[in-house]
Enzyme design. Structure first.
Site, PDB file in Angstrom:
ATOM      1  N   HIS A  14      23.157  19.797  40.688  1.00  0.00           N
ATOM      2  CA  HIS A  14      23.534  20.622  41.855  1.00  0.00           C
ATOM      3  C   HIS A  14      24.755  19.971  42.501  1.00  0.00           C
ATOM      4  O   HIS A  14      24.646  18.937  43.163  1.00  0.00           O
ATOM      5  CB  HIS A  14      22.377  20.683  42.858  1.00  0.00           C
ATOM      6  N   HIS A  16      28.795  20.801  44.465  1.00  0.00           N
ATOM      7  CA  HIS A  16      29.849  21.699  44.966  1.00  0.00           C
ATOM      8  C   HIS A  16      31.198  21.063  44.642  1.00  0.00           C
ATOM      9  O   HIS A  16      31.520  20.000  45.195  1.00  0.00           O
ATOM     10  CB  HIS A  16      29.716  21.889  46.483  1.00  0.00           C
ATOM     11  N   LYS A 101      21.965  31.718  41.787  1.00  0.00           N
ATOM     12  CA  LYS A 101      21.601  30.958  42.989  1.00  0.00           C
ATOM     13  C   LYS A 101      21.410  31.897  44.177  1.00  0.00           C
ATOM     14  O   LYS A 101      22.321  32.644  44.533  1.00  0.00           O
ATOM     15  CB  LYS A 101      22.732  29.955  43.291  1.00  0.00           C
TER      16      LYS A 101
END
Ligand code: DOR
Ligand code: ZN
Length: 358
Positions: A14, A16, A101
């Site tokens: 996970h 970004h 998601k």
């Protein structure tokens, strides 16, 4: 005393990576450390199609440093009404889409395009269950009547539990699980796994609030109580296969962190592994680090096991550690985990494939 542990090369389930100058500034931290990285789709506009994944992937790979030779980004698309089911099925079949998601609208950074209820997406989730596409869930109620520290538990019981009951074949990841209720939920749902972040494992809400408010520790879901942290650490170090490292590394410039309203997100790609190693070490469970950071995710996602290892050594070496990075535009991002990074060194150790029997 110097302590060392060798683990298979870890993955980040996970992360970004952002875009533009921020992507260029941060991607190397992830790509040099991790092999697989599951990249989150909360750009503006959100990534919702195979075409958007393909161009985002190109931008990411163009920014990966040459010495990060074996970086393998995987992509989730953003759960939204604009998803075309044939495009999703195609993307899942050819591997360009790994997951979908779900963001509750308003829960976190760039979630405006998210859902107001999971129940609005049942037909999409049915297709996902049939096609074995994993659903990743930001499990956090946006009901203002619910206390901020209870929002994960509320979302899980009111939204995700009925979805899992209606679609028992759907594989789900509770992302950045942050509470003992979340751990209990995962234990009670055989098709649910969970990612756990370095910051939720190593800090609690007193770190966030007790000695002056710390914007660099502010994330969503918020870091919760000592009891919750203990439950997360127990789960991560338990050897149970459903728990894996997902850093939720989420860079924001200091200008967005230190204003009157702090943006949610902790940038931990640089030192997150050291933070997890120290948390496991303090719990007396360093032997479980490879399971949590490397093995469980590979098994859950059915990807190729690594043929190399890294060695983490707990030793104090006199050196200067970076505390922030600066993008080409001049934005500064604070690096989380410098305290732990001072205690650990990490070395990549290539080994023969035979070591892992592959
Ligand atoms: O703290 C967070 N930051 N939580 C999220 O869910 C999103 C992330 C971000 O994108 O900044
Ligand atoms: Zn995230």
């Amino acid at each position: 005393m110097t302590i060392s542990i060798e683990i298979p090369q870890p993955d980040d389930w996970h992360v970004h990576l952002r875009d533009g100058d921020m992507l260029a500034a941060v991607v190397g931290y992830t790509a040099r450390r991790f092999r697989y990285a599951l990249v989150m789709p909360n750009l503006v506009p959100a990534i919702t199609s195979t075409a958007a994944v393909a161009t985002y992937r190109e931008r990411i790979m163009a920014a990966v440093p040459v010495d990060a030779a074996d970086f393998r980004p995987l992509f989730a698309i953003y759960c939204s009404r604009v998803i075309d089911l044939d495009d999703l099925r195609r993307g899942a079949a050819d591997g360009s889409i790994a997951a979908v998601k779900y963001y509750p609208a308003g829960a976190t950074t760039n979630s405006a395009a998210g859902g107001s209820s999971m129940f609005d997406f049942m037909s999409l989730f049915e297709v996902m269950a049939d096609s074995e596409i994993r659903l990743l869930v930001h499990a956090e109620s946006t009901d203002p009547a619910i206390d901020i520290f209870d929002r994960e538990a509320h979302f899980l019981s009111e939204q995700l539990a009925p979805v899992c009951a209606a679609l028992p074949e759907l594989s789900v990841t509770v992302e950045h699980v942050s509470t003992s209720d979340g751990v209990d939920f995962v234990a009670a749902h055989p098709r649910c796994a969970a990612t756990i972040t370095p910051h939720h494992l190593a800090r609690d809400r007193s770190h966030l609030l007790a000695n002056g408010m710390r914007p660099d520790l502010y994330c969503k879901p918020v870091i919760n109580s000592t009891t919750d942290r203990a439950a997360l650490l127990a789960a991560a170090t338990s050897g149970a296969k459903g728990y894996m490292l997902g850093t939720d590394s989420a860079p924001h410039p200091t200008t967005a962190k230190y204003g009157p309203v702090a943006k949610a997100g902790v940038f931990n790609a640089a030192y997150g592994l050291e933070v997890v190693a120290e948390a496991f070490y303090q719990a007396g469970r360093l032997d479980q680090l490879g399971q949590f950071a490397s093995t469980n995710g590979v098994a859950c996602w059915g990807v190729e096991p690594p043929s190399s290892t890294i060695t983490l050594t707990r030793e104090t070496i006199d050196r200067e550690l970076a505390t922030s990075l600066t993008t080409t535009k001049g934005d500064e991002v604070v690096l989380f985990g410098t305290e732990e990074a001072a205690l650990w060194t990490i070395q990549t150790t290539p080994v023969t494939a035979a070591t892992f029997g592959c």
